[in-house]
Write an enzyme that holds these catalytic residues in place. Sequence first.
Site, PDB file in Angstrom:
ATOM      1  N   ASP A   1      -4.622  -8.993 -15.451  1.00  0.00           N
ATOM      2  CA  ASP A   1      -5.478  -9.900 -15.675  1.00  0.00           C
ATOM      3  C   ASP A   1      -5.206 -10.992 -16.639  1.00  0.00           C
ATOM      4  O   ASP A   1      -5.046 -12.238 -16.276  1.00  0.00           O
ATOM      5  CB  ASP A   1      -7.110  -9.661 -15.753  1.00  0.00           C
ATOM      6  CG  ASP A   1      -7.675  -9.226 -14.456  1.00  0.00           C
ATOM      7  OD1 ASP A   1      -7.227  -9.776 -13.392  1.00  0.00           O
ATOM      8  OD2 ASP A   1      -8.833  -8.514 -14.513  1.00  0.00           O
TER       9      ASP A   1
ATOM     10  N   GLU B   1      -8.227  -9.557 -21.772  1.00  0.00           N
ATOM     11  CA  GLU B   1      -7.913 -10.232 -20.306  1.00  0.00           C
ATOM     12  C   GLU B   1      -7.909 -11.513 -20.316  1.00  0.00           C
ATOM     13  O   GLU B   1      -7.346 -12.210 -19.523  1.00  0.00           O
ATOM     14  CB  GLU B   1      -8.808  -9.347 -19.360  1.00  0.00           C
ATOM     15  CG  GLU B   1      -9.011  -7.952 -19.309  1.00  0.00           C
ATOM     16  CD  GLU B   1      -9.992  -7.426 -18.400  1.00  0.00           C
ATOM     17  OE1 GLU B   1      -9.680  -7.304 -17.309  1.00  0.00           O
ATOM     18  OE2 GLU B   1     -11.022  -7.214 -18.924  1.00  0.00           O
TER      19      GLU B   1
ATOM     20  N   HIS C   1       0.891  -1.216  -0.141  1.00  0.00           N
ATOM     21  CA  HIS C   1       0.007   0.025  -0.012  1.00  0.00           C
ATOM     22  C   HIS C   1       0.749   1.091  -0.153  1.00  0.00           C
ATOM     23  O   HIS C   1       0.559   2.236  -0.572  1.00  0.00           O
ATOM     24  CB  HIS C   1      -0.934   0.021   1.229  1.00  0.00           C
ATOM     25  CG  HIS C   1      -1.693  -0.901   1.248  1.00  0.00           C
ATOM     26  ND1 HIS C   1      -2.709  -1.399   0.113  1.00  0.00           N
ATOM     27  CD2 HIS C   1      -2.065  -2.057   2.351  1.00  0.00           C
ATOM     28  CE1 HIS C   1      -3.217  -2.663   0.434  1.00  0.00           C
ATOM     29  NE2 HIS C   1      -3.189  -2.788   1.833  1.00  0.00           N
TER      30      HIS C   1
ATOM     31  N   CYS D   1      -3.452  -1.206 -21.224  1.00  0.00           N
ATOM     32  CA  CYS D   1      -3.540  -0.357 -19.963  1.00  0.00           C
ATOM     33  C   CYS D   1      -3.316  -1.152 -18.660  1.00  0.00           C
ATOM     34  O   CYS D   1      -3.611  -0.637 -17.762  1.00  0.00           O
ATOM     35  CB  CYS D   1      -5.205  -0.091 -19.904  1.00  0.00           C
ATOM     36  SG  CYS D   1      -6.318  -1.463 -19.974  1.00  0.00           S
TER      37      CYS D   1
END
Length: 560
Positions: free
Chosen positions: A448, A424, A188, A495
């Site tokens: 993915d 994906e 994080h 992307c």
Amino acid sequence: MSRTVTGTGATPLSDVGTVRWYRPDESLPETTDAGTPEEERANFEDAKETAREEIEAERERTRDLVGEDEAGVFDAHLQFLADPQIEASVEDGIDDGLAATAAVREAFADPITQFESMDGMMAERADDLRDVRNRLVRILTGSERIDLSALPAGTILLAERLTPSDTAQLDPSRVSGFATVEGGRTSHAAIFARSLGIPAVVGAGAGIEDIQEGTEVVIDGNAGEVIVDPDEAVRADAASGRDVEIHTDAVETTDGVSIEVAANVGTPAEIESAVEHGADGIGLFRTEFLFLNRGSPPSEDEQYEAIAETLSAFPDGRVVVRTLDIGGDKPIPYLDQAPEENPFLGERGIRRSLDSDADLFRTQLRALMRAAASEHGDGLSVMFPLVSTVDELDRALEAVDEVAADLEEADVEWARPEFGVMIETPSAVFMAEELATRVDFFSIGTNDLTQYVMATSRENDRISYLHDPRHPAVLRAIHRIVQVGHEHDCWVGMCGEMAGDPSLLKLLVGLGLDELSMSAITIPDVKAGVAATSQADAATLASDALAATTISDITQLLNQ
């Protein structure tokens, strides 16, 4: 004398500043006197309510400053706060005569240890638990919170680790950088650093523990280095590392091949950052943020206005809007989402839009097709997420035609934007020719795609060597998509996180990508890299990489 400690660079930025150590555990009292069980239970319930209010406020602030995806970590904090097993453990401790403070410490100890024994993002859940535990202990003991938002300008913050609520407080105008003993690029702290534009090195290890408060250091987030007592030349270089050269014009390779460099966005703040960093347009507009933090879906007009406003920010560029992509790791509380054993292989993306969320899908299509007729609507492109079959795409395009007919009948101004597929799944790769005859573009979601091609979770460090887009199977899948797309006059973009990795830029140029979309902070470096790359040389590298059979061979090619 100058020395260098190496860790993992989290941001493509560097800066120089003065060390300040952050040791939050030292500020928390170890024990408090116990009252009666009834009093301690009441104290615990009051602390939970205060903690909930704090977490919700921090979530909202993080969403506004950083982004919806990053703010989502606080949803996990709320879940941990209300976890029935932890609550029961606290209650048991209080019944055994412990003060609420001690009971909280004991209740969180085992879960933290369990998560620490795991790998990858699951191990990072230990930080989330620590965050919730420390918050409860601080509230129960009446301790003052260390205010990281008010650090002196020019601070280099050092810590064993930074929790989400720690990092979310950091003010980029005051914090020149940070380094942590623990953590990885997917932590994080690293994600927040990239979003906030703070130079950061994570996982630097014990080498930074003896750096004294007040020492001058350089944080080089590109090289992953913490340079202690730097000389004048290193200081000067680092100080200029914040002054990133912004390229507002479109770029092309040294031999004249244009490549669009766009931004991934999920909040209005990220749109502004994309403009500031010189994005040519938006390569991934995540519409999910319009549906979150509310009790009901946004109206057609709300969605229209948000999309039209984004189009106006890039009047000469392209804005690729992804239709609603929920499920997997993107739950929306007010929608009917049954628990799934493996949500990443379940009801998500276009599967929901064609089934349980069909009405929402049509409303969104109405907003999009109205926006395509707005002042800058000719720059709008729309893509469908997680398409696995030709039938799914046909059904989605049938919905487009039906919505168009409805708009026409109602005499509402509309236009048909470009439509594309987010690639994906392996099935989309195999069916690329059939898909390409139906759409205008492909956009490759490498996160993915890698997960599904390699049958590996990106959250599991034990098999992290498999979740790597440089693997021959993934590269060959990307190559096929580009090849088939171009054969059928589809432009092809990317992307996923791979698009913003400078070490892979030449390979991507060589594979023939028309567009690369990434976090705004990496755009200046990628644009500069494109302008310094020969497409012909890059194509040779890509050809060699596609002929390789192991990731070590490909890594060696990239290192050369």
